[in-house]
Design a protein around this motif. Structure first.
Motif, PDB file in Angstrom:
ATOM      1  N   ALA A   1     -17.864 -15.376  -3.162  1.00  0.00           N
ATOM      2  CA  ALA A   1     -18.971 -14.431  -2.988  1.00  0.00           C
ATOM      3  C   ALA A   1     -18.723 -13.538  -1.777  1.00  0.00           C
ATOM      4  O   ALA A   1     -19.009 -12.326  -1.814  1.00  0.00           O
ATOM      5  N   ALA A   2     -18.178 -14.101  -0.712  1.00  0.00           N
ATOM      6  CA  ALA A   2     -17.891 -13.303   0.481  1.00  0.00           C
ATOM      7  C   ALA A   2     -16.798 -12.272   0.191  1.00  0.00           C
ATOM      8  O   ALA A   2     -16.888 -11.111   0.624  1.00  0.00           O
ATOM      9  N   LEU A   3     -15.778 -12.678  -0.547  1.00  0.00           N
ATOM     10  CA  LEU A   3     -14.736 -11.724  -0.939  1.00  0.00           C
ATOM     11  C   LEU A   3     -15.320 -10.596  -1.779  1.00  0.00           C
ATOM     12  O   LEU A   3     -14.993  -9.412  -1.597  1.00  0.00           O
ATOM     13  N   ASP A   4     -16.191 -10.966  -2.703  1.00  0.00           N
ATOM     14  CA  ASP A   4     -16.791  -9.954  -3.577  1.00  0.00           C
ATOM     15  C   ASP A   4     -17.738  -9.038  -2.816  1.00  0.00           C
ATOM     16  O   ASP A   4     -18.025  -7.922  -3.263  1.00  0.00           O
ATOM     17  N   ALA A   5     -18.224  -9.511  -1.667  1.00  0.00           N
ATOM     18  CA  ALA A   5     -19.096  -8.679  -0.822  1.00  0.00           C
ATOM     19  C   ALA A   5     -18.294  -7.772   0.100  1.00  0.00           C
ATOM     20  O   ALA A   5     -18.879  -7.003   0.869  1.00  0.00           O
ATOM     21  N   GLY A   6     -16.967  -7.881   0.045  1.00  0.00           N
ATOM     22  CA  GLY A   6     -16.139  -6.980   0.821  1.00  0.00           C
ATOM     23  C   GLY A   6     -15.393  -7.611   1.977  1.00  0.00           C
ATOM     24  O   GLY A   6     -14.571  -6.946   2.621  1.00  0.00           O
ATOM     25  N   GLU A   7     -15.653  -8.893   2.273  1.00  0.00           N
ATOM     26  CA  GLU A   7     -14.901  -9.540   3.339  1.00  0.00           C
ATOM     27  C   GLU A   7     -13.446  -9.709   2.912  1.00  0.00           C
ATOM     28  O   GLU A   7     -13.144  -9.832   1.728  1.00  0.00           O
ATOM     29  N   ARG A   8     -12.562  -9.718   3.902  1.00  0.00           N
ATOM     30  CA  ARG A   8     -11.152  -9.951   3.621  1.00  0.00           C
ATOM     31  C   ARG A   8     -10.623 -11.044   4.541  1.00  0.00           C
ATOM     32  O   ARG A   8     -11.097 -11.193   5.676  1.00  0.00           O
ATOM     33  N   PRO A   9      -9.654 -11.821   4.094  1.00  0.00           N
ATOM     34  CA  PRO A   9      -9.115 -12.906   4.928  1.00  0.00           C
ATOM     35  C   PRO A   9      -8.581 -12.376   6.253  1.00  0.00           C
ATOM     36  O   PRO A   9      -7.949 -11.306   6.297  1.00  0.00           O
ATOM     37  N   ALA A  10      -8.825 -13.138   7.312  1.00  0.00           N
ATOM     38  CA  ALA A  10      -8.293 -12.749   8.609  1.00  0.00           C
ATOM     39  C   ALA A  10      -6.778 -12.878   8.633  1.00  0.00           C
ATOM     40  O   ALA A  10      -6.087 -12.177   9.382  1.00  0.00           O
ATOM     41  N   SER A  11      -6.251 -13.774   7.798  1.00  0.00           N
ATOM     42  CA  SER A  11      -4.813 -14.015   7.735  1.00  0.00           C
ATOM     43  C   SER A  11      -4.436 -14.400   6.317  1.00  0.00           C
ATOM     44  O   SER A  11      -5.244 -14.986   5.591  1.00  0.00           O
ATOM     45  N   TYR A  12      -3.214 -14.085   5.942  1.00  0.00           N
ATOM     46  CA  TYR A  12      -2.759 -14.509   4.607  1.00  0.00           C
ATOM     47  C   TYR A  12      -2.593 -16.015   4.527  1.00  0.00           C
ATOM     48  O   TYR A  12      -2.384 -16.565   3.444  1.00  0.00           O
ATOM     49  N   GLN A  13      -2.718 -16.719   5.671  1.00  0.00           N
ATOM     50  CA  GLN A  13      -2.634 -18.173   5.664  1.00  0.00           C
ATOM     51  C   GLN A  13      -3.995 -18.829   5.442  1.00  0.00           C
ATOM     52  O   GLN A  13      -4.079 -20.056   5.363  1.00  0.00           O
ATOM     53  N   ASP A  14      -5.051 -18.053   5.327  1.00  0.00           N
ATOM     54  CA  ASP A  14      -6.392 -18.606   5.111  1.00  0.00           C
ATOM     55  C   ASP A  14      -6.583 -19.024   3.655  1.00  0.00           C
ATOM     56  O   ASP A  14      -5.966 -18.450   2.739  1.00  0.00           O
ATOM     57  N   ASP A  15      -7.507 -19.983   3.439  1.00  0.00           N
ATOM     58  CA  ASP A  15      -7.893 -20.346   2.078  1.00  0.00           C
ATOM     59  C   ASP A  15      -8.304 -19.118   1.282  1.00  0.00           C
ATOM     60  O   ASP A  15      -7.992 -18.982   0.095  1.00  0.00           O
ATOM     61  N   ALA A  16      -9.028 -18.232   1.945  1.00  0.00           N
ATOM     62  CA  ALA A  16      -9.566 -17.052   1.259  1.00  0.00           C
ATOM     63  C   ALA A  16      -8.465 -16.170   0.697  1.00  0.00           C
ATOM     64  O   ALA A  16      -8.666 -15.479  -0.306  1.00  0.00           O
ATOM     65  N   ALA A  17      -7.286 -16.170   1.327  1.00  0.00           N
ATOM     66  CA  ALA A  17      -6.192 -15.338   0.823  1.00  0.00           C
ATOM     67  C   ALA A  17      -5.728 -15.823  -0.535  1.00  0.00           C
ATOM     68  O   ALA A  17      -5.482 -15.026  -1.451  1.00  0.00           O
ATOM     69  N   LYS A  18      -5.611 -17.134  -0.690  1.00  0.00           N
ATOM     70  CA  LYS A  18      -5.189 -17.637  -1.987  1.00  0.00           C
ATOM     71  C   LYS A  18      -6.267 -17.392  -3.037  1.00  0.00           C
ATOM     72  O   LYS A  18      -5.969 -17.054  -4.189  1.00  0.00           O
ATOM     73  N   LEU A  19      -7.517 -17.561  -2.653  1.00  0.00           N
ATOM     74  CA  LEU A  19      -8.607 -17.301  -3.584  1.00  0.00           C
ATOM     75  C   LEU A  19      -8.647 -15.837  -3.975  1.00  0.00           C
ATOM     76  O   LEU A  19      -8.928 -15.498  -5.133  1.00  0.00           O
ATOM     77  N   LEU A  20      -8.359 -14.949  -3.042  1.00  0.00           N
ATOM     78  CA  LEU A  20      -8.309 -13.522  -3.359  1.00  0.00           C
ATOM     79  C   LEU A  20      -7.235 -13.251  -4.412  1.00  0.00           C
ATOM     80  O   LEU A  20      -7.496 -12.574  -5.419  1.00  0.00           O
TER      81      LEU A  20
END
Length: 784
Positions: free
Chosen positions: A647-666
């Motif tokens: 949901a945060a990614l879809d709201a426009g947030e981006r991972p602080a680093s490509y090593q974050d969990d969010a980067a793989k989810l993106l």
């Protein structure tokens, strides 16, 4: 036929039921998944966490949610426009607790007169008309039998009594002698069993689904799912154990109304599925092996071989010789009952005694380069194995020559059972033994892989993907499963060792000084696994270490554990937590590997999700997942955390680093959504050329057709990132884009023609490009 664009594997169990699966559907829909993929859901042994030990094929397991749970998840999927793929297990049933399995209970009670006598694969003549059950501590334990509540009891084990076989006051041992089964010491299973099992698991009994009546009863509930629209496709577990896989698939296709079918089939390099198989492909281990090897540095092979030789006190392991030995260890050990049964099927007129025949059969199986044949498909493989067996054992050449025509006769019981048996030996001798002995680089010893193939370059990868697109476009691709020995992200980090061989050599030597283990190859395997999975709990790593050592079987094993060695093994693992020097050495090395491991993992994930085939995401692996072999890879998944991050990614947030969990989810969400919502961007496969000093570090392909690759999605992925960095980065390396394109991950746009790779990959080590005129928003889900 309805077919999936992608799947998401969910492990259904008492702690995560079908109702829980239904509740995840909105998240999976948002993630971009097309079909939900369920682990076995038929009624299984109580407490089973995996479901592959089905005890009643006529019902959906109440402990997994029951029929109402299947209805709930199916309805949720349908409402979301998604499909349902279900894993089924036709080869065997669970018999650990006979009272839980009506078929097995009937067999034990009534023997050859049971309605289910022909459902099980029993050699009645070998044990005087009885089923031999290896459940006793020793044969002396017959004196410990009791009669209670109309049943024969051995501690917590319960067995039925044949009608008229017991009167009040009878001696339990004498009552046992009147039954249709014989309880024997567990060590006799290796040589004296008379029913077919799943591999060497005594509590999983083979089922003869080649018999039409047995097929019908075993699949009545499964067929109902399709009749009532509850399922859309099936994954078939272990078809290689069946007497007639081709006939089984044909019948299943018909029974399910022509539905989508995948088989759990491990294809060795260069091996193809028989064209007569009624299925869309495999569960993807072959694809996993191809992807993994893109991220292994071919130049490291010699140095890692030299290190392996030093750890072995001489020469590096000869893999072919190793697997011949490990397969013979299996045929002469835990599967010797199956080999002896084959020997008993050799006709008397062949002039071979059972024991020499069994020895020759074992040698032929040990020479097999694949899991099995499907005669007449594979005749040449069998002939070549016979030739190799005769060369390896000249003393058996005459026996092999006599056996070859018998084994080529597809109508004979010997040939049929031989084909069912060779795959068991391959699985136990290679996957479950040699893969824990051949330890130069853990990435290479994964299910479905040939460890002697060290690396794959982009040109070879492109050739394989073009072939996959042409021949198996609906076959599954995967990077992690419930059966992989290391998850995708663990392997991605281990692969970086191929770019740090000198450093790894020093680290391993230092760890062996600080926490010595008197088995060098196992020490290499262990510390690679720990580095790949770190940080991990002490319990997880201890469990892995014990399993790996016992599977390898060099310093300890399952049947007779070496207590002294296992104490040293446990101490080595403990040292990672308790010894500050060991921990510092380990964590320093992990920190060295991690940024490159994350790059490998993102690249592998994007390649797998966008290459030809139907990509599967194993539960939870849209975040970083550094698991080891089962049951470590079946831990609970925090879906709420993933949903919040998406949901945060879809709201426009981006991972602080490509090593974050969010980067793989993106990466996962954008690739899955694009495949589902824009199928016209994935209609072909074309390699894209890179030019410049770092061209070898880029894998680039378009999923457009050869005639118009500009209409397809483009994948760019970094490979060998540490060597890339050492050589000065991308510099003026460029890639030629077929059209103006936009990156789904960053929103950046690029003109057609030559573009700087450094510009395209400025934010992440990967890019997912789409023609600019068709680009989707990277901020919100596009449902098409």
């Amino acid at each position: 036929m309805r077919t999936p664009v992608s799947t998401y594997r969910l492990q259904i169990r008492p702690s995560f039921t079908l109702q829980d699966a239904a509740a995840t559907v909105p998240y999976l829909k948002s993630l971009g998944v097309d079909w939900i993929y369920l682990s076995p859901i038929l009624t299984a042994e109580k407490g089973s966490d995996h479901g592959y030990d089905v005890t009643d094929p006529s019902t959906v397991d109440p402990d997994r949610g029951g029929p109402e749970g299947l209805e709930a998840v199916s309805r949720a999927a349908q409402d979301a426009g998604m499909g349902v793929l279900v894993d089924i297990v036709p080869n065997h049933v669970g018999v650990a607790s006979p009272y839980q399995n009506p078929w097995w209970w009937s067999l034990l009670k009534e023997g050859k007169q049971s309605h289910y006598a022909d459902a099980f694969d029993v050699d009645w003549d070998f044990a005087d008309g009885r089923v031999r059950l290896p459940v006793l501590g020793s044969d002396d334990d017959l004196d410990k039998l009791e009669i209670r509540e109309g049943e024969l009891r051995y501690y917590d084990h319960r067995f039925p009594l044949a009608d008229g076989s017991y009167s009040e006051g009878d001696d339990p041992r004498e009552v046992h002698a009147r039954q249709n089964y014989e309880l024997v010491g567990w060590r006799r299973a290796d040589n004296e069993l008379n029913y077919r099992r799943f591999f060497a698991v005594n509590t999983l009994a083979g089922v003869r689904v080649e018999i039409p009546r047995v097929f019908d009863e075993a699949h009545e509930e499964v067929v109902r799912w399709f009749r009532e629209g509850l399922a859309d496709g099936l994954r078939i577990d272990h078809p290689d154990g069946l007497a007639d896989p081709e006939g089984y698939l044909r019948r299943l296709r018909e029974a399910t109304g022509g539905s989508y079918l995948l088989i759990e089939k491990i294809l060795e390099p260069g091996e193809a599925l028989p064209g007569s198989f009624e299925c869309e492909g495999t569960t993807g281990y072959d694809a996993l092996a191809d992807v993994d090897r893109l991220f292994v540095d071919a130049e490291a092979q010699t140095a890692l071989d030299q290190l392996d030789g030093r750890l072995r006190g001489g020469e590096p392991a000869d893999y072919e010789e190793m697997i011949r030995g490990t397969k013979r260890r299996i045929t002469d050990g835990i599967l010797h009952s199956e080999i002896l049964r084959l020997g008993r099927l050799v006709p008397a007129e062949a002039g071979l005694e059972a024991e020499p025949a069994a020895d020759a059969i074992s040698e032929i199986i040990a020479a097999f380069p694949v899991y099995r044949t499907y005669l007449p498909f594979g005749e040449e493989v069998l002939k070549e194995a016979c030739s190799l067996a005769a060369r390896n054992r000249p003393d058996l050449a005459q026996a092999v020559a006599l056996l070859q025509p018998l084994l080529l006769d597809s109508r004979s019981a010997l040939a049929q059972r031989f084909q069912q048996t060779s795959g068991m030996v391959m699985a136990k001798g290679v996957e479950d033994t040699a893969f824990f002995r051949y330890t130069r680089l853990g990435t290479l010893t994964e299910v479905g892989a040939d460890p002697t193939e060290f690396a794959v370059d982009p040109a070879e990868f492109h050739r394989r993907m073009a072939r996959r697109e042409a021949e198996l476009p609906l076959s599954m691709t995967t990077l992690s499963t419930h059966d992989t020995k290391r998850s995708e992200d663990t392997r991605a980090r281990i692969s970086v060792i191929s770019e740090f061989v000198a450093e790894w050599d020093k680290v391993l030597a230092r760890l062996q000084e600080l926490a010595p283990l008197p088995d060098g190859p196992l020490a290499s395997l262990l510390w690679q696994a720990i580095a790949g999975a770190w940080p991990a709990s002490r319990e997880r790593l201890q469990q892995y270490a014990t399993k790996a050592a016992r599977e390898a079987g060099n310093s300890t094993d399952w049947l007779d554990p070496n207590e002294a060695f296992e104490q040293k093994l446990a101490a080595a693992v403990d040292a990672a937590f308790d010894n500050p020097d060991v921990r510092a050495e380990l964590e320093s090395f992990v920190a060295l590997l991690e940024p490159y491991g994350a790059s490998n993992a993102l690249s592998a994930k994007l390649v797998q999700l966008t290459m030809p085939g139907v990509p599967d995401v194993y539960q939870g692996t849209e975040f970083w997942d550094r698991s080891l072999t089962d049951p470590d890879n079946r831990r609970p998944v925090d879906f709420a955390a993933r949903q919040r991050t998406l949901a945060a990614l879809d709201a426009g947030e981006r991972p602080a680093s490509y090593q974050d969990d969010a980067a793989k989810l993106l990466v996962a969400s954008r690739a899955l959504r694009l495949r589902r919502d824009r199928p016209e961007l994935f209609t072909g496969y074309t390699a894209l050329a890179a030019a410049g000093p770092a061209a070898a570090h880029l894998l680039a392909f378009s999923r457009g057709t050869g005639a118009d690759s500009s209409a397809g999605a483009v994948t760019l992925a970094t490979r060998l990132p540490r060597r890339l960095e050492q050589s000065g980065g991308w510099r003026d390396t460029s890639v030629t884009l077929p059209a103006a394109m936009t990156d789904e991950l960053t929103g950046a746009s690029f003109e057609p023609g030559q573009v700087s790779v450094a510009d395209v990959l400025a934010t992440y080590p990967v890019a997912l490009l789409v023609p600019a005129s068709t680009a989707t928003s990277t901020g919100t889900e596009n449902n098409g």
